[in-house]
Motif scaffolding. Structure first.
Motif, PDB file in Angstrom:
ATOM      1  N   UNK A  96      38.718  36.795  42.336  1.00  0.00           N
ATOM      2  CA  UNK A  96      38.016  36.295  41.159  1.00  0.00           C
ATOM      3  C   UNK A  96      36.862  35.383  41.556  1.00  0.00           C
ATOM      4  N   UNK A  97      37.107  34.474  42.505  1.00  0.00           N
ATOM      5  CA  UNK A  97      36.044  33.561  42.926  1.00  0.00           C
ATOM      6  C   UNK A  97      34.876  34.331  43.537  1.00  0.00           C
ATOM      7  N   UNK A  98      35.177  35.355  44.325  1.00  0.00           N
ATOM      8  CA  UNK A  98      34.110  36.165  44.923  1.00  0.00           C
ATOM      9  C   UNK A  98      33.295  36.866  43.843  1.00  0.00           C
ATOM     10  N   UNK A  99      34.000  37.418  42.843  1.00  0.00           N
ATOM     11  CA  UNK A  99      33.302  38.108  41.767  1.00  0.00           C
ATOM     12  C   UNK A  99      32.479  37.125  40.926  1.00  0.00           C
ATOM     13  N   UNK A 100      33.031  35.956  40.639  1.00  0.00           N
ATOM     14  CA  UNK A 100      32.302  34.957  39.855  1.00  0.00           C
ATOM     15  C   UNK A 100      31.040  34.511  40.597  1.00  0.00           C
ATOM     16  N   UNK A 101      31.155  34.341  41.912  1.00  0.00           N
ATOM     17  CA  UNK A 101      29.980  33.972  42.707  1.00  0.00           C
ATOM     18  C   UNK A 101      28.921  35.065  42.617  1.00  0.00           C
ATOM     19  N   UNK A 102      29.350  36.306  42.727  1.00  0.00           N
ATOM     20  CA  UNK A 102      28.424  37.440  42.637  1.00  0.00           C
ATOM     21  C   UNK A 102      27.714  37.464  41.286  1.00  0.00           C
ATOM     22  N   UNK A 103      28.479  37.257  40.206  1.00  0.00           N
ATOM     23  CA  UNK A 103      27.884  37.274  38.866  1.00  0.00           C
ATOM     24  C   UNK A 103      26.918  36.109  38.685  1.00  0.00           C
ATOM     25  N   UNK A 150      54.842  49.304  43.559  1.00  0.00           N
ATOM     26  CA  UNK A 150      53.991  48.297  44.186  1.00  0.00           C
ATOM     27  C   UNK A 150      52.905  47.838  43.234  1.00  0.00           C
ATOM     28  N   UNK A 151      52.538  46.564  43.363  1.00  0.00           N
ATOM     29  CA  UNK A 151      51.553  46.010  42.430  1.00  0.00           C
ATOM     30  C   UNK A 151      50.868  44.786  43.032  1.00  0.00           C
ATOM     31  N   UNK A 152      49.887  44.257  42.311  1.00  0.00           N
ATOM     32  CA  UNK A 152      49.099  43.082  42.705  1.00  0.00           C
ATOM     33  C   UNK A 152      48.399  43.306  44.041  1.00  0.00           C
ATOM     34  N   UNK A 153      47.663  44.420  44.120  1.00  0.00           N
ATOM     35  CA  UNK A 153      46.847  44.701  45.292  1.00  0.00           C
ATOM     36  C   UNK A 153      45.498  44.018  45.151  1.00  0.00           C
ATOM     37  N   UNK A 154      45.225  43.049  46.013  1.00  0.00           N
ATOM     38  CA  UNK A 154      43.956  42.323  46.031  1.00  0.00           C
ATOM     39  C   UNK A 154      43.552  41.866  44.633  1.00  0.00           C
ATOM     40  N   UNK A 155      44.470  41.188  43.964  1.00  0.00           N
ATOM     41  CA  UNK A 155      44.202  40.599  42.650  1.00  0.00           C
ATOM     42  C   UNK A 155      44.561  39.126  42.742  1.00  0.00           C
ATOM     43  N   UNK A 156      43.695  38.375  43.411  1.00  0.00           N
ATOM     44  CA  UNK A 156      43.964  36.983  43.744  1.00  0.00           C
ATOM     45  C   UNK A 156      42.821  36.096  43.284  1.00  0.00           C
ATOM     46  N   UNK A 157      43.016  34.790  43.423  1.00  0.00           N
ATOM     47  CA  UNK A 157      41.950  33.840  43.105  1.00  0.00           C
ATOM     48  C   UNK A 157      40.738  34.084  44.003  1.00  0.00           C
TER      49      UNK A 157
END
Length: 525
Positions: free
Chosen positions: A315-322, A305-312
């Motif tokens: 990334x957008x949430x993390x970029x907003x946080x930064x 299994x792979x790609x667990x919660x690795x979506x746009x």
């Protein structure tokens, strides 16, 4: 430079080529010092990088060798076989549709997974449990008698004898993360993690004759099923009437489901019967269940299994946080208190607050548009590696660092002795100088985090603990991890599904790998 593969024991993380101008073969390159070189003490750049490179090269002494069919492994292409190419898989099936690859008609189809044969029987697991090589807490047991409701034994198994007894009574087994014990599977996992750039988990499922282990459900990960022994009948469905969403919107969910009533499912879109050697892929959100209809043989399969919660979205949430963290320091308006009474229903301050928030979002959008334009001007596929700048680049760096902290280290051929390994590493390190270009064939083993003053912190995964890969152990001080057997733990308090269960609730990937395994080096960006 070629990405590592299970067949290529020589695909070291860092290759050195001896020439009149020594260099390291590259897919990603750190910039050579230019104007700052005159002010840099001789050999400093080599010293900055030597710790990371020594760790990279020392991985030669921690090799894992494959046997049987896995000697031919090439990551995803090996899983897919000759019938489907990787490019075709990405375009036609990935995140879209399931695919069943049958190999039973091939001359060696049933033996395609022979390299995994030593974990393909219940007796193999029982022996590992009895020898203490696999702790009992890494075994979950369950059954589904009515096709819609999963049961778990009470009390859960505490000893190897309990596991044997319950299995003989018709309870299925889920063995969490068998790559901890199996060298060939560990090598395959590390190759897939490099190929996907995403964490990869594995579980083994052992289903007694004539039984079903799990109820219908969906997972929040991409799933590859490898049938190692026996047969299993699967049923795949697009949607359920229990969801408030219309059928067409029930795709790529962020979280896994609980048990779903059989009668609530849409008609089956695929009902493959998997035999030894077969592969089944289905995307996250695909409702599925499987039963062993053979009354005389155990079914054994792996789920990769792979790609667990690795979506746009992530990334957008993390970029907003930064971005907001930076603006907090620069903009006093963000640090001011909300108006008095702002949280009350129908507050008179609401229109002004809404306008203020909208203005902040526009500023962030402008900043990110400028970053996107700058990235476009730089062009795609460049070789320069610099310290991340801009909220999107920093967010990617943070997510990349989290991946590097928790992924499985690539395994390389061992030197004949530890002394040989040290000598070989020393020879290659002598080639690193302020004039060297440093690069790695597999950039997924590194992450670069920005530091104050234009510096960057270099992280590698090569000292990561194999024992901790995708697992939280009861003896670990931190007891959190990804909620589900994508991570894995002994908790019985959360919903267990094909891929997302049994790690403590409210968990976080950050505890699943020993941070003492990170190798970090300061590097001038």
């Amino acid at each position: 430079a070629q990405a590592p593969s299970p067949t290529d024991g020589t695909s070291a993380v860092v290759h050195a080529q001896r020439s009149k101008q020594p260099r390291l073969l590259a897919m990603a390159r750190l910039p050579r010092p230019r104007a700052a070189a005159a002010a840099t003490p001789p050999g400093l750049h080599a010293a900055i990088l030597s710790g990371a490179l020594a760790t990279l090269l020392a991985a030669r002494a921690a090799a894992v060798r494959l046997d049987g069919a896995l000697l031919r492994a090439q990551g995803l292409q090996w899983l897919l076989g000759d019938g489907v190419g990787v490019d075709e898989f990405r375009e036609k099936y990935f995140e879209k549709d399931p695919v069943h690859i049958e190999r039973r008609r091939a001359a060696d189809g049933a033996g395609y997974y022979d390299g995994l044969r030593d974990i393909a029987t219940p007796e193999a697991l029982f022996e590992l449990l009895e020898q203490g090589k696999v702790p009992v807490y890494r075994v979950n047991m369950f059954r589904c008698l009515d096709k819609s409701t999963k049961e778990t034994p009470h009390p859960p198994p505490k000893t190897p004898a309990d596991v044997r007894r319950l299995f003989s009574e018709g309870w299925s087994i889920r063995w969490l993360q068998p790559q901890h014990e199996h060298d060939g599977l560990a090598r395959l996992v590390s190759v897939l993690e490099s190929e996907f750039g995403s964490l990869v988990g594995v579980n083994a499922y052992l289903t007694p004759p004539g039984s079903q282990g799990l109820a219908p459900h969906w997972d929040d990960v991409e799933v590859f099923v490898l049938q190692l022994g026996g047969r299993k009948r699967w049923s795949l469905h697009r949607s359920t009437a229990t969801s408030p969403l219309p059928p067409e919107a029930q795709t790529l969910p962020r979280f896994g489901s609980g048990d779903l009533p059989l009668e609530s499912l849409s008609p089956s879109i695929l009902s493959p019967s998997l035999a030894a050697g077969d592969l089944l892929y289905f995307p996250r959100g695909m409702i599925h269940y499987a039963s062993n209809n053979d009354a005389s043989a155990t079914s054994v399969h792996l789920t990769i299994s792979t790609f667990h919660q690795q979506t746009l979205y992530d990334l957008a949430s993390k970029a907003f946080e930064e971005a907001m963290a930076d603006r907090w320091e620069e903009d006093e308006e963000l640090r001011r208190a909300l108006p008095w009474g702002a949280l009350s229903p129908a507050s008179a301050a609401y229109p002004r607050i809404a306008a203020d928030v909208a203005r902040q979002f526009r500023r962030l959008a402008d900043e990110m548009e400028a970053e996107a334009a700058e990235a476009g001007d730089a062009g795609e596929g460049g070789t320069a590696v610099t310290a991340p700048r801009g909220p999107i680049a920093v967010a990617l760096a943070e997510l990349g660092a989290d991946f590097v902290r928790h992924r499985l280290s690539p395994r390389l051929p061992a030197a004949s002795t530890a002394e040989d390994a040290a000598s070989h590493a020393a020879e290659e390190l002598q080639e690193v100088s302020p004039a060297s270009g440093v690069a790695v064939p597999d950039p997924s083993v590194l992450a670069m985090l920005p530091e104050e003053g234009g510096a960057a912190r270099l992280l590698t995964c090569l000292a990561n603990s194999r024992r901790d890969h995708m697992m939280v152990h009861p003896d670990c001080p931190a007891t959190t991890g990804v909620e589900g057997d994508f991570g894995g733990s002994s908790s019985e308090k959360v919903e267990e599904g094909e891929l997302a269960e049994s790690v403590g609730a409210g968990s976080d990937l950050s505890s699943a790998s020993g941070r003492e395994g990170e190798a970090e080096a300061e590097a001038t960006a």
